[in-house]
Design a protein around this motif. Sequence first.
Motif, PDB file in Angstrom:
ATOM      1  N   LEU A   1     -13.291  -5.070  -2.725  1.00  8.39           N
ATOM      2  CA  LEU A   1     -11.837  -4.970  -2.636  1.00  8.39           C
ATOM      3  C   LEU A   1     -11.479  -4.436  -1.262  1.00  8.39           C
ATOM      4  CD1 LEU A   1      -9.078  -5.110  -4.165  1.00  8.39           C
ATOM      5  CD2 LEU A   1      -9.451  -2.689  -4.741  1.00  8.39           C
ATOM      6  N   THR A   2     -10.672  -5.181  -0.516  1.00 11.10           N
ATOM      7  CA  THR A   2     -10.225  -4.765   0.817  1.00 11.10           C
ATOM      8  C   THR A   2      -8.731  -4.491   0.768  1.00 11.10           C
ATOM      9  OG1 THR A   2     -11.918  -6.134   1.880  1.00 11.10           O
ATOM     10  CG2 THR A   2     -10.093  -5.396   3.250  1.00 11.10           C
ATOM     11  N   LEU A   3      -8.338  -3.337   1.273  1.00 14.49           N
ATOM     12  CA  LEU A   3      -6.931  -2.941   1.273  1.00 14.49           C
ATOM     13  C   LEU A   3      -6.280  -3.423   2.566  1.00 14.49           C
ATOM     14  CD1 LEU A   3      -7.354   0.662  -0.188  1.00 14.49           C
ATOM     15  CD2 LEU A   3      -7.191  -1.541  -1.384  1.00 14.49           C
ATOM     16  N   LEU A   4      -5.431  -4.428   2.439  1.00 11.03           N
ATOM     17  CA  LEU A   4      -4.791  -5.031   3.615  1.00 11.03           C
ATOM     18  C   LEU A   4      -3.550  -4.260   4.046  1.00 11.03           C
ATOM     19  CD1 LEU A   4      -4.988  -8.778   2.487  1.00 11.03           C
ATOM     20  CD2 LEU A   4      -6.679  -7.468   3.792  1.00 11.03           C
ATOM     21  N   GLY A   5      -2.849  -3.676   3.090  1.00  7.18           N
ATOM     22  CA  GLY A   5      -1.649  -2.908   3.382  1.00  7.18           C
ATOM     23  C   GLY A   5      -1.511  -1.781   2.395  1.00  7.18           C
ATOM     24  N   THR A   6      -1.341  -0.547   2.898  1.00  7.60           N
ATOM     25  CA  THR A   6      -1.337   0.630   2.020  1.00  7.60           C
ATOM     26  C   THR A   6      -0.094   1.488   2.211  1.00  7.60           C
ATOM     27  OG1 THR A   6      -2.582   1.920   3.659  1.00  7.60           O
ATOM     28  CG2 THR A   6      -3.860   0.729   1.981  1.00  7.60           C
ATOM     29  N   GLY A   7       0.896   0.992   2.948  1.00  5.16           N
ATOM     30  CA  GLY A   7       2.086   1.777   3.219  1.00  5.16           C
ATOM     31  C   GLY A   7       3.083   1.737   2.081  1.00  5.16           C
ATOM     32  N   HIS A   8       4.142   2.532   2.239  1.00  5.37           N
ATOM     33  CA  HIS A   8       5.241   2.488   1.270  1.00  5.37           C
ATOM     34  C   HIS A   8       6.225   1.407   1.712  1.00  5.37           C
ATOM     35  CE1 HIS A   8       7.872   4.753   4.057  1.00  5.37           C
ATOM     36  NE2 HIS A   8       6.771   5.434   4.346  1.00  5.37           N
ATOM     37  N   GLY A   9       7.489   1.523   1.332  1.00  2.00           N
ATOM     38  CA  GLY A   9       8.434   0.433   1.551  1.00  2.00           C
ATOM     39  C   GLY A   9       8.727   0.091   2.994  1.00  2.00           C
ATOM     40  N   ILE A  10       8.505   1.041   3.902  1.00  2.00           N
ATOM     41  CA  ILE A  10       8.767   0.796   5.325  1.00  2.00           C
ATOM     42  C   ILE A  10       7.440   0.765   6.063  1.00  2.00           C
ATOM     43  CG2 ILE A  10       9.925   1.628   7.391  1.00  2.00           C
ATOM     44  CD1 ILE A  10      11.902   3.080   5.560  1.00  2.00           C
ATOM     45  N   PRO A  11       7.069  -0.364   6.676  1.00  2.86           N
ATOM     46  CA  PRO A  11       5.785  -0.429   7.383  1.00  2.86           C
ATOM     47  C   PRO A  11       5.787   0.477   8.608  1.00  2.86           C
ATOM     48  CG  PRO A  11       7.092  -2.385   7.844  1.00  2.86           C
ATOM     49  CD  PRO A  11       7.824  -1.630   6.782  1.00  2.86           C
ATOM     50  N   SER A  12       4.609   0.889   9.018  1.00  3.88           N
ATOM     51  CA  SER A  12       4.453   1.722  10.216  1.00  3.88           C
ATOM     52  C   SER A  12       3.378   1.115  11.091  1.00  3.88           C
ATOM     53  CB  SER A  12       4.064   3.154   9.819  1.00  3.88           C
ATOM     54  OG  SER A  12       2.760   3.162   9.239  1.00  3.88           O
ATOM     55  N   ALA A  13       3.146   1.708  12.229  1.00  7.71           N
ATOM     56  CA  ALA A  13       2.108   1.215  13.131  1.00  7.71           C
ATOM     57  C   ALA A  13       0.732   1.349  12.491  1.00  7.71           C
ATOM     58  CB  ALA A  13       2.155   1.974  14.456  1.00  7.71           C
TER      59      ALA A  13
ATOM     60  N   ALA B   1      -3.655  -6.360  -1.177  1.00  2.00           N
ATOM     61  CA  ALA B   1      -5.091  -6.145  -1.307  1.00  2.00           C
ATOM     62  C   ALA B   1      -5.789  -7.482  -1.515  1.00  2.00           C
ATOM     63  CB  ALA B   1      -5.395  -5.204  -2.471  1.00  2.00           C
ATOM     64  N   MET B   2      -7.049  -7.550  -1.109  1.00  4.20           N
ATOM     65  CA  MET B   2      -7.848  -8.770  -1.224  1.00  4.20           C
ATOM     66  C   MET B   2      -9.108  -8.460  -2.027  1.00  4.20           C
ATOM     67  SD  MET B   2      -9.567 -11.076   1.844  1.00  4.20           S
ATOM     68  CE  MET B   2     -10.538  -9.704   2.496  1.00  4.20           C
ATOM     69  N   LEU B   3      -9.298  -9.186  -3.123  1.00  5.50           N
ATOM     70  CA  LEU B   3     -10.489  -9.031  -3.944  1.00  5.50           C
ATOM     71  C   LEU B   3     -11.381 -10.248  -3.749  1.00  5.50           C
ATOM     72  CD1 LEU B   3     -12.018  -7.446  -6.167  1.00  5.50           C
ATOM     73  CD2 LEU B   3     -10.759  -8.829  -7.842  1.00  5.50           C
ATOM     74  N   GLU B   4     -12.651 -10.012  -3.406  1.00  5.31           N
ATOM     75  CA  GLU B   4     -13.628 -11.091  -3.213  1.00  5.31           C
ATOM     76  C   GLU B   4     -14.676 -11.023  -4.329  1.00  5.31           C
ATOM     77  OE1 GLU B   4     -14.712 -11.690   1.171  1.00  5.31           O
ATOM     78  OE2 GLU B   4     -13.908  -9.639   1.139  1.00  5.31           O
ATOM     79  N   VAL B   5     -14.802 -12.124  -5.055  1.00  6.10           N
ATOM     80  CA  VAL B   5     -15.790 -12.227  -6.132  1.00  6.10           C
ATOM     81  C   VAL B   5     -16.495 -13.572  -6.004  1.00  6.10           C
ATOM     82  CG1 VAL B   5     -16.204 -12.076  -8.604  1.00  6.10           C
ATOM     83  CG2 VAL B   5     -14.230 -10.888  -7.612  1.00  6.10           C
ATOM     84  N   ASN B   6     -17.786 -13.541  -5.759  1.00  7.49           N
ATOM     85  CA  ASN B   6     -18.584 -14.772  -5.664  1.00  7.49           C
ATOM     86  C   ASN B   6     -18.003 -15.774  -4.667  1.00  7.49           C
ATOM     87  OD1 ASN B   6     -20.407 -13.851  -7.668  1.00  7.49           O
ATOM     88  ND2 ASN B   6     -19.028 -14.568  -9.291  1.00  7.49           N
ATOM     89  N   GLY B   7     -17.539 -15.274  -3.541  1.00  2.00           N
ATOM     90  CA  GLY B   7     -17.028 -16.149  -2.490  1.00  2.00           C
ATOM     91  C   GLY B   7     -15.601 -16.615  -2.688  1.00  2.00           C
ATOM     92  N   THR B   8     -14.973 -16.218  -3.787  1.00  2.44           N
ATOM     93  CA  THR B   8     -13.579 -16.579  -4.059  1.00  2.44           C
ATOM     94  C   THR B   8     -12.689 -15.383  -3.770  1.00  2.44           C
ATOM     95  OG1 THR B   8     -14.243 -18.155  -5.766  1.00  2.44           O
ATOM     96  CG2 THR B   8     -11.964 -17.409  -5.809  1.00  2.44           C
ATOM     97  N   ILE B   9     -11.511 -15.645  -3.220  1.00  2.00           N
ATOM     98  CA  ILE B   9     -10.577 -14.581  -2.840  1.00  2.00           C
ATOM     99  C   ILE B   9      -9.365 -14.600  -3.760  1.00  2.00           C
ATOM    100  CG2 ILE B   9      -8.955 -13.817  -1.040  1.00  2.00           C
ATOM    101  CD1 ILE B   9     -11.005 -14.738   1.029  1.00  2.00           C
ATOM    102  N   TYR B  10      -8.963 -13.394  -4.172  1.00  2.00           N
ATOM    103  CA  TYR B  10      -7.746 -13.193  -4.951  1.00  2.00           C
ATOM    104  C   TYR B  10      -6.911 -12.142  -4.223  1.00  2.00           C
ATOM    105  CZ  TYR B  10     -10.851 -15.292  -8.418  1.00  2.00           C
ATOM    106  OH  TYR B  10     -11.736 -16.123  -9.059  1.00  2.00           O
ATOM    107  N   ILE B  11      -5.612 -12.384  -4.133  1.00  2.00           N
ATOM    108  CA  ILE B  11      -4.712 -11.470  -3.455  1.00  2.00           C
ATOM    109  C   ILE B  11      -3.853 -10.755  -4.495  1.00  2.00           C
ATOM    110  CG2 ILE B  11      -2.822 -11.259  -1.788  1.00  2.00           C
ATOM    111  CD1 ILE B  11      -5.474 -12.089  -0.510  1.00  2.00           C
ATOM    112  N   ILE B  12      -3.720  -9.443  -4.326  1.00  2.00           N
ATOM    113  CA  ILE B  12      -2.846  -8.661  -5.194  1.00  2.00           C
ATOM    114  C   ILE B  12      -1.729  -8.099  -4.327  1.00  2.00           C
ATOM    115  CG2 ILE B  12      -2.649  -6.729  -6.793  1.00  2.00           C
ATOM    116  CD1 ILE B  12      -6.061  -8.234  -6.011  1.00  2.00           C
ATOM    117  N   ASP B  13      -0.522  -8.576  -4.541  1.00  2.00           N
ATOM    118  CA  ASP B  13       0.661  -8.272  -3.751  1.00  2.00           C
ATOM    119  C   ASP B  13       0.506  -8.810  -2.320  1.00  2.00           C
ATOM    120  OD1 ASP B  13       2.414  -7.224  -5.597  1.00  2.00           O
ATOM    121  OD2 ASP B  13       1.732  -5.166  -5.323  1.00  2.00           O
ATOM    122  N   ALA B  14       1.646  -9.145  -1.736  1.00  2.00           N
ATOM    123  CA  ALA B  14       1.632  -9.765  -0.405  1.00  2.00           C
ATOM    124  C   ALA B  14       2.817  -9.259   0.395  1.00  2.00           C
ATOM    125  CB  ALA B  14       1.681 -11.291  -0.531  1.00  2.00           C
TER     126      ALA B  14
END
Length: 267
Positions: free
Chosen positions: A3-15, A22-35
């Motif tokens: 599981l790779t965390l692509l974005g961990t901020g609250h409602g306002i992005p920061s630098a 988040a990106m979940l990789e299982v057996n070479g397949t990718i699933y995205i949770i929230d975008a």
Amino acid sequence: MKLTLLGTGHGIPSAERRCSSAMLEVNGTIYIIDAGTSVFRELLKRDKDIQQVKAVFTTHSHGDHTAGLFEMVSLIDCFYKTFYKDVFMDLYLSDERMVKLMEDYIQITALKEPDLSRTRMNIVKDGLVYRDENISVTYISNKHLLRKTCEYPSYSILIEAEGKKILFSGDLSGNIKYDDFPKVALEENIDVMLLEMAHFEYEHVEPYLKRCKVKQLWVNHIYPLTKIETLQARQAEYPFPIYIASDGDEIELLGRNPKGGSVNKER
């Protein structure tokens, strides 16, 4: 499984922190949770192939969890259809109004006639909503978007894969005043839980955390950041490690120690 965390901020992005994803990789397949951020940019940075993405799951319709969806559907249904003829993606949405909104966006931004069949949009409800050869996904309704005039759907998400359980709290109600903590974390053994900490104070969630049956707790979507100090001071009270999530953290669910920073390590 990673599981790779692509974005961990609250409602306002920061630098330092992009919005939720988040990106979940299982057996070479990718699933995205929230975008909430540019998912394709994050994939390209990690040398991932767009064709590996099989499904996207969203917790609710707020922009800091869905803004990146518009780029995704536009690229897949319009710009990429020439280069990636076999790219299709299942998209799971909490609100049926998002379907019309994104279809209109695809039509408006298309250079040529788009192919609306390439992103298959599904509206979720409580319970098991997805299962394939790698994972199963269960949605658990919460009250983050409860208003006086109407209620907009919002969910926590439980993903099971390779004998492991990952729980995303999604955004919860303010002060947890509606008894809104996902009960599955109190009833079942959860390998990794990602808990938001923007909409309530530590003392409001503490009674639930003391009862959690989790092996690792990752805290993200933190506001204000002074809550980190409280978590650092209270870590010894819990039988499980608490990690402060940062963009780019990777969690390996293979019985090894996770990659990332704990509350005892300065970020």
